[in-house]
Scaffold this active site. Structure first.
Site, PDB file in Angstrom:
ATOM      1  N   TYR A 136       0.868  -1.181   0.000  1.00  0.00           N
ATOM      2  CA  TYR A 136       0.000   0.000   0.000  1.00  0.00           C
ATOM      3  C   TYR A 136       0.910   1.237   0.000  1.00  0.00           C
ATOM      4  O   TYR A 136       1.453   1.621   1.030  1.00  0.00           O
ATOM      5  CB  TYR A 136      -0.880  -0.061   1.246  1.00  0.00           C
ATOM      6  N   LYS A 160       3.285  -8.934  -4.444  1.00  0.00           N
ATOM      7  CA  LYS A 160       2.854  -9.297  -5.788  1.00  0.00           C
ATOM      8  C   LYS A 160       2.049  -8.160  -6.418  1.00  0.00           C
ATOM      9  O   LYS A 160       2.006  -8.005  -7.632  1.00  0.00           O
ATOM     10  CB  LYS A 160       1.988 -10.557  -5.672  1.00  0.00           C
TER      11      LYS A 160
END
Ligand SMILES: *[C@@H]1O[C@H](CO)[C@@H](O)[C@H](O)[C@H]1NC(C)=O
Length: 296
Positions: A136, A160
């Site tokens: 994030y 990922k």
């Protein structure tokens, strides 16, 4: 289980009216409403989910409830970030056991970590959970600004996916076109949604989708699935003023106010935060009506 992508809702956390608990009934109704509207994934426990006001036990409860209510229809990507590695690891291991498809990790946000510390933290989270990590990227909150290459390099420690909430379109573009072999970039900056999808992001994590899920899914279908730019622009001209509004005020408060305006009770925000003041509520209501969204 469907793959991770498309319109992923940065989910609000509905509370009881006294705000002492997560309101399970409201959460279930909200998730049902979103899935019926066609969203492709749920991302509870992030900024929009007010995780900073919740205890570790409540965050685990939220994860379990979301997985249960989603019932395998859409993947659940759980926000497990923390200012402490131990807590982030504990929450991530729990999310794996509870059935999450991935964990979304915000870097510690009071004191920024350095890149080496971040690698270690993410590696430990990945080892403990065995889940893919969605990094994030939100420099305004974490104080950590990484280059596109540094972000892609996080793939070495289990990352990922990326939720990009930098608002930096050139950097996002570099991640999409130059570094997609290492990381899958999702847009996470509301007012860049159209650009992100048009440029090729295979999805977006989007708070506004809590209260304009149909419009969000229509935009996805037009731009990402059909490549219909004309239709996409028409839809974006309705959604963009709402996105701009959300970014101009307390984001969680504005999203929860939008959900209330669309007729669902949220319990409001935990202190020190609160729903928007009446003048701003009225402003948002007009934007929703202009976009053809039903309001109370
Ligand atoms: C994760 O596990 C691997 C394999 O056991 C190990 O080599 C690595 O050092 C661990 N990473 C962290 C950050 O603990």
């Amino acid at each position: 289980m469907a793959s991770i992508g498309g319109i992923m809702v940065a989910l609000i956390t509905p509370f009881t009216d006294d705000k002492t608990k997560i309101d399970e009934g409201r959460l279930q109704a909200h998730i049902e409403h979103l899935i019926k509207a066609g969203v492709h994934g749920l991302v509870p426990g992030g900024s929009t989910g007010e995780f900073t006001t919740m205890s570790t036990a409540e965050r685990k409860q939220l994860t379990e409830l979301c997985v249960k209510f989603a019932a395998g229809r859409v993947p659940v990507v759980v926000g497990t970030g923390s200012t402490s590695s131990d807590e982030a690891i504990e929450l991530s291991a729990h999310a794996a056991k509870a059935g999450a498809a991935a964990v979304m990790v915000v870097p510690p946000f009071y004191d920024p970590v350095n890149l080496e510390e971040l690698h270690e933290m993410l590696g430990e989270i990945h080892n403990a959970s065995k889940l893919p990590i969605m990094f994030y990227n939100i420099p305004a909150a974490s104080g950590l600004t990484l280059s596109p290459q540094e972000i892609a390099g996080l793939s070495k420690v289990g990352v990922k996916y990326l939720k990009d909430t930098s608002g930096n379109a050139p950097a996002l573009t570099e991640l999409i076109f130059g570094l997609s072999d290492q990381i899958t970039a999702f847009n996470g900056w509301d007012s860049l949604t159209f650009y992100g999808l048009a440029a090729g992001c295979p999805g977006g994590v989007w708070g506004a989708a809590n209260f304009i899920p149909e419009l969000a899914v229509e935009l996805w279908d037009a731009v990402a699935v059909k490549g219909d730019l004309k239709k996409g622009r028409e839809l974006w001209s309705k959604a963009w003023p709402i996105c701009k509004f959300l970014e101009s005020h307390n984001y969680c408060a504005a999203v929860k106010t939008g959900v209330e305006l669309s007729g669902q009770q949220t319990g409001g925000l935990r202190k020190p935060f609160s729903l928007l003041k009446p003048e701003l509520q009225a402003e948002l209501k007009v934007l929703l009506q202009n976009a053809g969204v039903k309001t109370i």
